[in-house]
Design a protein around this motif. Structure first.
Motif, short mmCIF file in Angstrom:
data_model
loop_
_atom_site.label_atom_id
_atom_site.label_comp_id
_atom_site.label_asym_id
_atom_site.label_seq_id
_atom_site.Cartn_x
_atom_site.Cartn_y
_atom_site.Cartn_z
N ALA A 1 0.83 -1.20 0.00
CA ALA A 1 0.00 0.00 0.00
C ALA A 1 0.86 1.26 0.00
O ALA A 1 0.57 2.24 -0.72
N ALA A 2 1.93 1.25 0.80
CA ALA A 2 2.82 2.41 0.86
C ALA A 2 3.52 2.62 -0.48
O ALA A 2 3.68 3.76 -0.95
N ALA B 1 1.03 4.03 -3.02
CA ALA B 1 0.75 5.44 -2.77
C ALA B 1 1.89 6.32 -3.26
O ALA B 1 1.66 7.42 -3.81
N GLU B 2 3.12 5.83 -3.10
CA GLU B 2 4.28 6.60 -3.58
C GLU B 2 4.25 6.75 -5.09
O GLU B 2 4.49 7.83 -5.64
N ASP C 1 1.57 6.51 -6.98
CA ASP C 1 0.42 7.36 -7.32
C ASP C 1 0.77 8.85 -7.22
O ASP C 1 0.36 9.67 -8.05
N ARG C 2 1.52 9.21 -6.17
CA ARG C 2 1.88 10.62 -5.96
C ARG C 2 2.74 11.17 -7.10
O ARG C 2 2.76 12.39 -7.34
N SER D 1 0.19 0.90 -9.09
CA SER D 1 -0.39 2.24 -9.01
C SER D 1 -1.73 2.28 -9.75
O SER D 1 -1.80 2.00 -10.95
N GLU D 2 -2.77 2.66 -9.04
CA GLU D 2 -4.09 2.77 -9.68
C GLU D 2 -4.10 3.86 -10.76
O GLU D 2 -4.78 3.72 -11.78
#
Length: 461
Positions: A268-269, A272-273, A275-276, A339-340
Motif C-alpha cells: 500500500a505504501a 501510494a508513492e 500514485d503521488r 499504481s491505480e
C-alpha cells in the motif's frame, strides 16, 4: 554428512525452485535491534561469518547494534597437503582476510581470535561455550553455524552456542553454510527458517567482503602442493554467498519476524508513492518524451524471438507505453501495476489490453503466457519478492515461452535493489544463461527461452 567442498554442490536454481520459500518468515530488522543489545557472531573459520550472515552484520551495524565476532580458529587446515610452516602462513593470512572483510561489513565490530585448532573444535566444546557465556547475557543474540551443517567444526561450534545460550539466557539462531552444498530442499528444516533480506548497501558490502578471502577462492600459499592450489570456495559456493536473502535457523522461534499484514502495508505504501508521482503530470517517467525510454522499448522489442505471441504478460506496466507496443505483437496482453493511476493511464493507452491493479508476486494473473516481461520493475521489489516473482513467472511460461528482464544499470536511490543485483539473482533462480542479452552503460536486457534462430526459421541459413 560427509561431503567434499570440491563437488559442484546443489545448484542455486534447485534451492530457489521450492515453493516453500513463500511461507518462510522474514526477519524484522528494526525489532531485532530493539530486542537485543548485543549481537555475538561465532565463526568456526575466517569467512564463515561473511558467507553466512555478512549482509545481516552490515545491516545490524548500520542500525547501531554493537557487533562482536569470535573467530574460533584461523582456518589454517583448509587446504590438506600443506606442511606446518605453510599452515602457519595460511592462518596468518586468513586472520588478515577476515579483519579486512569485517572492516567493510561493520567497521566498529570487535573481533577476537580464539586460536583454537582448525578441524579440532569438537574437542573444545566447553571452552567455546565459556568464551560465549563470558560475552553474552539475557539481552544477547548469538549467531552461530548450524549444528547439522555437515562440517565437524561448524557442528561443534553450533552445539557450544546452544549450551552457552541456555546458560546465559540468550537467544541463539544458526546460519547454514555447507548445508546448502550437500543437502537438498527436501532436507531443509523449513518450519524453523527465517529469511533475512539484505539491504542494497549490505549486498554490495558483502560482495566486497567476499573478495577479501582470496586464499579460499584462489591459491592460498605459494608452493608445489597440488591441493594447495585448488579453491575451497568454488563458483557454486560464491553464488550462495552473493544471495540477496540470508537464512537463519530458529528452532525455538525466538527471532522477531515481520507480522502478518506487513507485506500488505508495504504494498500500500509503495502504491501510494507511485500514485503521488502523477501529481506532477500525466507522464512522470517521461515515457512520451525521453529518447532513453523510447530506445529501451525498441531494444526490448527487437530482442524478442518471435514476430507474434498468443498471450503476453507485462509485470509493472506503468502508464502503458510498452503495453501498447506489445499489443501490436500479441493476440492478448495482460498487464499489472501497483499504481491505480498508472493502471488508468495504461487502460487509456491500450484499450485492448487487460490491465489490472495489483502487486507482484502475489497478484500475478493465473494461466500460461508465451511471453512475460519485467522491465524497470525488479529493483522496486524486496529480495524475497524478486525471487518469488522470477520463480512464479518462469512457472507461468508455456513450453518454449520467453521471459524478459530489462533494467537500468546506473545506481538507484531509495529502493531495495539495483539492476545489477536484480539480474544476478534472476540468473541464480533460473539456473541457466539467457538466450539473448544486451548490455551497455545504461541498460541490461536478458531473454530466457528456447526461441529458434530467426534466420533459421525463415530459411536464411
Amino acid at each position: 554428512m560427509p561431503f567434499s567442498h570440491r563437488d559442484e554442490g546443489t545448484p542455486e536454481s534447485r534451492w530457489w525452485s521450492s515453493p516453500r520459500w513463500d511461507d518462510v518468515r522474514v526477519l524484522d530488522l528494526a525489532a531485532t535491534v530493539k530486542t537485543f543489545t548485543k549481537i555475538i557472531v561465532a565463526a568456526a573459520h575466517p569467512d564463515d561469518e561473511t558467507l553466512g550472515v555478512g549482509g545481516l552484520i552490515t545491516d545490524l551495524a548500520g542500525l547501531g547494534a554493537p557487533i562482536t565476532v569470535l573467530e574460533a580458529t584461523s582456518g589454517e587446515r583448509s587446504h590438506p597437503g600443506l606442511d606446518h610452516a605453510a599452515r602457519a602462513v595460511l592462518g596468518t593470512r586468513r586472520r588478515r582476510e577476515v579483519e579486512q572483510a569485517l572492516s567493510g561489513l561493520a567497521p566498529k565490530a570487535r573481533i577476537t581470535h580464539l586460536g583454537l585448532p582448525d578441524t579440532g573444535l569438537s574437542r573444545h566444546g566447553a571452552e567455546l561455550a565459556h568464551h560465549l557465556v563470558c560475552r553474552a547475557d539475557e539481552h544477547s543474540l548469538i549467531l552461530a553455524p548450524w549444528t547439522d551443517d555437515g562440517h565437524d567444526d561448524h557442528d561443534a561450534l553450533g552445539a557450544a552456542a546452544s549450551v552457552a545460550a541456555a546458560l546465559a539466557g540468550s537467544v541463539v539462531a544458526y546460519y547454514p553454510i555447507w548445508l546448502w552444498h550437500w543437502s537438498t530442499p527436501r532436507q531443509l528444516p523449513w518450519e524453523s527458517l527465517v529469511a533475512s533480506e539484505t539491504s542494497l548497501v549490505g549486498c554490495w558490502r558483502k560482495r566486497g567482503a567476499l573478495e577479501s578471502f582470496r586464499s579460499q577462492y584462489m591459491a592460498p600459499v605459494d608452493g608445489p602442493e597440488a591441493e594447495s592450489s585448488l579453491p575451497i570456495l568454488g563458483p557454486t559456493a560464491m553464488a550462495r554467498g552473493r544471495r540477496l536473502v540470508e537464512t537463519l535457523i530458529d528452532p525455538q522461534r525466538r527471532l522477531p519476524t515481520m507480522p502478518q499484514g506487513a507485506r500488505a502495508q508495504h504494498h500500500a505504501a509503495r502504491a501510494a508513492e507511485f500514485d503521488r508521482m502523477y501529481d506532477g503530470g500525466s507522464d512522470p517517467w517521461g515515457n512520451g518524451s525521453s529518447f532513453y525510454e523510447e530506445r529501451r522499448r525498441n531494444l526490448l522489442l527487437a530482442m524478442l524471438g518471435a514476430p507474434r505471441y498468443r498471450r503476453v504478460l507485462e509485470l509493472g506496466c506503468a502508464d502503458g507505453y510498452l503495453t501498447s507496443a506489445l499489443a501490436g505483437r500479441a493476440d492478448e496482453v495482460v498487464a499489472l501495476d501497483t499504481s491505480e493511476r498508472a493502471v488508468a493511464a495504461a487502460r487509456r493507452a491500450t484499450p485492448s489490453a487487460h490491465v489490472s491493479h495489483g502487486n507482484v508476486p502475489d497478484d500475478i494473473p493465473a494461466g500460461r503466457f508465451d511471453l512475460i516481461v519485467l522491465s524497470e520493475v525488479g529493483y522496486f521489489l524486496t529480495p524475497t519478492e524478486l525471487i518469488q516473482t522470477v520463480r512464479r513467472a518462469e512457472a507461468a511460461l508455456t513450453p518454449g515461452g520467453e521471459l524478459v528482464l530489462c533494467h537500468w544499470q546506473h545506481p538507484t536511490n531509495n529502493v531495495p535493489l539495483d539492476g545489477l543485483l536484480v539480474h544476478d539473482q534472476a540468473r541464480s533462480v533460473l539456473g541457466r544463461p539467457p538466450r539473448a542479452s544486451h548490455l551497455d552503460e545504461d541498460l541490461c536486457i536478458e531473454v530466457w527461452g528456447e526461441a529458434p534462430s530467426v534466420a533459421a526459421s525463415e530459411g536464411r541459413v
